[in-house]
Design a protein around this motif. Structure first.
Motif, PDB file in Angstrom:
ATOM      1  N   GLY A  62     -46.832  27.347   6.570  1.00 35.17           N
ATOM      2  CA  GLY A  62     -46.122  26.860   5.387  1.00 35.17           C
ATOM      3  C   GLY A  62     -46.632  27.522   4.129  1.00 35.17           C
ATOM      4  O   GLY A  62     -47.025  26.849   3.180  1.00 35.17           O
ATOM      5  N   SER A  63     -46.603  28.846   4.106  1.00 34.10           N
ATOM      6  CA  SER A  63     -47.269  29.629   3.058  1.00 34.10           C
ATOM      7  C   SER A  63     -46.722  29.416   1.653  1.00 34.10           C
ATOM      8  O   SER A  63     -47.447  29.615   0.681  1.00 34.10           O
ATOM      9  N   GLY A  64     -45.460  29.023   1.509  1.00 29.83           N
ATOM     10  CA  GLY A  64     -44.899  28.711   0.197  1.00 29.83           C
ATOM     11  C   GLY A  64     -45.120  29.801  -0.829  1.00 29.83           C
ATOM     12  O   GLY A  64     -44.666  30.925  -0.680  1.00 29.83           O
ATOM     13  N   ILE A 121     -58.212  32.007  13.092  1.00 35.08           N
ATOM     14  CA  ILE A 121     -58.242  30.925  12.100  1.00 35.08           C
ATOM     15  C   ILE A 121     -56.811  30.553  11.723  1.00 35.08           C
ATOM     16  O   ILE A 121     -55.975  31.424  11.503  1.00 35.08           O
ATOM     17  N   ILE A 122     -56.559  29.243  11.630  1.00 31.89           N
ATOM     18  CA  ILE A 122     -55.279  28.724  11.131  1.00 31.89           C
ATOM     19  C   ILE A 122     -55.572  28.003   9.823  1.00 31.89           C
ATOM     20  O   ILE A 122     -56.501  27.194   9.752  1.00 31.89           O
ATOM     21  N   THR A 123     -54.793  28.300   8.783  1.00 32.60           N
ATOM     22  CA  THR A 123     -54.973  27.633   7.494  1.00 32.60           C
ATOM     23  C   THR A 123     -53.679  26.929   7.076  1.00 32.60           C
ATOM     24  O   THR A 123     -52.589  27.293   7.510  1.00 32.60           O
ATOM     25  N   ALA A 124     -53.839  25.933   6.221  1.00 36.12           N
ATOM     26  CA  ALA A 124     -52.690  25.245   5.613  1.00 36.12           C
ATOM     27  C   ALA A 124     -53.191  24.460   4.413  1.00 36.12           C
ATOM     28  O   ALA A 124     -54.345  24.043   4.354  1.00 36.12           O
ATOM     29  N   ARG A 125     -52.268  24.258   3.477  1.00 37.02           N
ATOM     30  CA  ARG A 125     -52.592  23.522   2.256  1.00 37.02           C
ATOM     31  C   ARG A 125     -51.372  22.728   1.835  1.00 37.02           C
ATOM     32  O   ARG A 125     -50.276  23.283   1.706  1.00 37.02           O
ATOM     33  N   ALA A 126     -51.547  21.414   1.641  1.00 36.06           N
ATOM     34  CA  ALA A 126     -50.485  20.539   1.138  1.00 36.06           C
ATOM     35  C   ALA A 126     -49.193  20.682   1.930  1.00 36.06           C
ATOM     36  O   ALA A 126     -48.117  20.828   1.377  1.00 36.06           O
ATOM     37  N   LEU A 127     -49.314  20.630   3.272  1.00 37.10           N
ATOM     38  CA  LEU A 127     -48.148  20.883   4.103  1.00 37.10           C
ATOM     39  C   LEU A 127     -47.655  19.644   4.838  1.00 37.10           C
ATOM     40  O   LEU A 127     -46.475  19.314   4.774  1.00 37.10           O
ATOM     41  N   ALA A 128     -48.538  18.964   5.559  1.00 37.55           N
ATOM     42  CA  ALA A 128     -48.126  17.841   6.397  1.00 37.55           C
ATOM     43  C   ALA A 128     -49.355  17.013   6.765  1.00 37.55           C
ATOM     44  O   ALA A 128     -50.483  17.474   6.611  1.00 37.55           O
ATOM     45  N   LEU A 133     -49.983  18.813  11.600  1.00 34.22           N
ATOM     46  CA  LEU A 133     -50.593  20.135  11.431  1.00 34.22           C
ATOM     47  C   LEU A 133     -51.257  20.611  12.716  1.00 34.22           C
ATOM     48  O   LEU A 133     -51.114  21.767  13.110  1.00 34.22           O
ATOM     49  N   LEU A 134     -51.980  19.720  13.370  1.00 34.06           N
ATOM     50  CA  LEU A 134     -52.679  20.087  14.600  1.00 34.06           C
ATOM     51  C   LEU A 134     -51.691  20.452  15.705  1.00 34.06           C
ATOM     52  O   LEU A 134     -51.928  21.377  16.474  1.00 34.06           O
ATOM     53  N   GLU A 144     -61.352  29.835  21.037  1.00 33.67           N
ATOM     54  CA  GLU A 144     -62.627  29.736  20.304  1.00 33.67           C
ATOM     55  C   GLU A 144     -62.424  29.701  18.782  1.00 33.67           C
ATOM     56  O   GLU A 144     -63.383  29.734  18.021  1.00 33.67           O
ATOM     57  N   GLY A 145     -61.170  29.622  18.341  1.00 32.75           N
ATOM     58  CA  GLY A 145     -60.868  29.643  16.910  1.00 32.75           C
ATOM     59  C   GLY A 145     -61.041  28.294  16.238  1.00 32.75           C
ATOM     60  O   GLY A 145     -61.434  27.302  16.866  1.00 32.75           O
ATOM     61  N   PHE A 146     -60.726  28.267  14.940  1.00 27.97           N
ATOM     62  CA  PHE A 146     -60.820  27.014  14.193  1.00 27.97           C
ATOM     63  C   PHE A 146     -59.760  26.964  13.091  1.00 27.97           C
ATOM     64  O   PHE A 146     -59.175  27.978  12.731  1.00 27.97           O
ATOM     65  N   CYS A 147     -59.537  25.759  12.592  1.00 24.03           N
ATOM     66  CA  CYS A 147     -58.568  25.518  11.517  1.00 24.03           C
ATOM     67  C   CYS A 147     -59.319  25.217  10.227  1.00 24.03           C
ATOM     68  O   CYS A 147     -60.376  24.574  10.255  1.00 24.03           O
ATOM     69  N   LEU A 148     -58.757  25.655   9.111  1.00 21.98           N
ATOM     70  CA  LEU A 148     -59.254  25.299   7.782  1.00 21.98           C
ATOM     71  C   LEU A 148     -58.089  24.677   7.025  1.00 21.98           C
ATOM     72  O   LEU A 148     -57.123  25.360   6.692  1.00 21.98           O
ATOM     73  N   PHE A 149     -58.170  23.371   6.786  1.00 23.94           N
ATOM     74  CA  PHE A 149     -57.091  22.654   6.117  1.00 23.94           C
ATOM     75  C   PHE A 149     -57.606  22.019   4.830  1.00 23.94           C
ATOM     76  O   PHE A 149     -58.584  21.269   4.851  1.00 23.94           O
ATOM     77  N   LEU A 150     -56.947  22.315   3.721  1.00 25.56           N
ATOM     78  CA  LEU A 150     -57.256  21.666   2.449  1.00 25.56           C
ATOM     79  C   LEU A 150     -56.472  20.356   2.401  1.00 25.56           C
ATOM     80  O   LEU A 150     -55.244  20.349   2.530  1.00 25.56           O
TER      81      LEU A 150
END
Length: 192
Positions: A62-64, A121-128, A133-134, A144-150
């Motif tokens: 949801g890059s907006g 890495i999966i990122t998202a900000r102010a999406l859901a 999101l998960l 072996e990756g990770f998510c970074l969510f604001l």
């Protein structure tokens, strides 16, 4: 702004000028946020860079208007796939990527319809909410990756809700740009 090179700062200024120009035609950020573009959006996105090693692939959901994905491409030099369903926003993302000279792939589809190789890495900000999101992130994330969510002030409640459907390892970091915000780092993600 501290912590970025002069070259990165120049690219971010180029990005900000383009966003301001396009924002009058398509709603990339709220018009009232333009006065706080750097602190509220750019610096908020930049705080993720401390958690991103060199050379990893990133998918931004949801890059907006480019937050955080395009900002991360500028700041880290890592390749970033930007998934955004709004065609007009995709046109902005492509133009901003070109002007800033960064490695991005813009996918103009809904997240659940995007067919991309899993990323580190999966990122998202102010999406859901986190549970949703998960669900979107899991098929796009390397094992072996990770998510970074604001996330905002409801992050704790969202984490509680998400544990009904997901097993995960979670680290929480206070936001550097918002009093009630947090950065969630989620790894070892498995559906219950």
């Amino acid at each position: 702004m501290t912590g970025v090179s002069r070259e990165t700062h120049e690219k971010l200024e180029r990005f900000a000028a383009l966003l301001e120009q396009w924002n009058s035609r398509i709603n990339l950020i709220s018009p009232r946020d333009m006065a706080h573009l750097w602190s509220r959006h750019i610096e908020d996105s930049l705080q993720l860079t401390a958690h991103i090693p060199a050379g990893v692939r990133i998918i931004d959901l949801g890059s907006g208007g480019g937050f955080p994905g395009l900002i991360l491409a500028i700041a880290t030099g890592n390749p970033v796939t930007l998934i955004e369903s709004d065609q007009r926003k995709c046109a902005f993302l492509r133009e901003a990527s070109r002007l800033c000279g960064v490695k991005t792939t813009v996918i103009a589809k809904r997240i659940e319809a995007a067919e991309v190789e899993p990323a580190d890495i999966i990122t998202a900000r102010a999406l859901a909410p986190l549970s949703r999101l998960l669900g979107w992130a899991e098929p796009l994330l390397k094992k072996e990756g990770f998510c970074l969510f604001l996330k905002g002030r409801k992050a704790s409640d969202e984490l509680t809700d998400a544990t009904r459907d997901w097993h995960m390892t979670t680290e929480s970091f206070p936001s550097q740009s918002s009093e009630d915000g947090v950065l969630l780092k989620i790894s070892e993600l498995k559906r219950v």
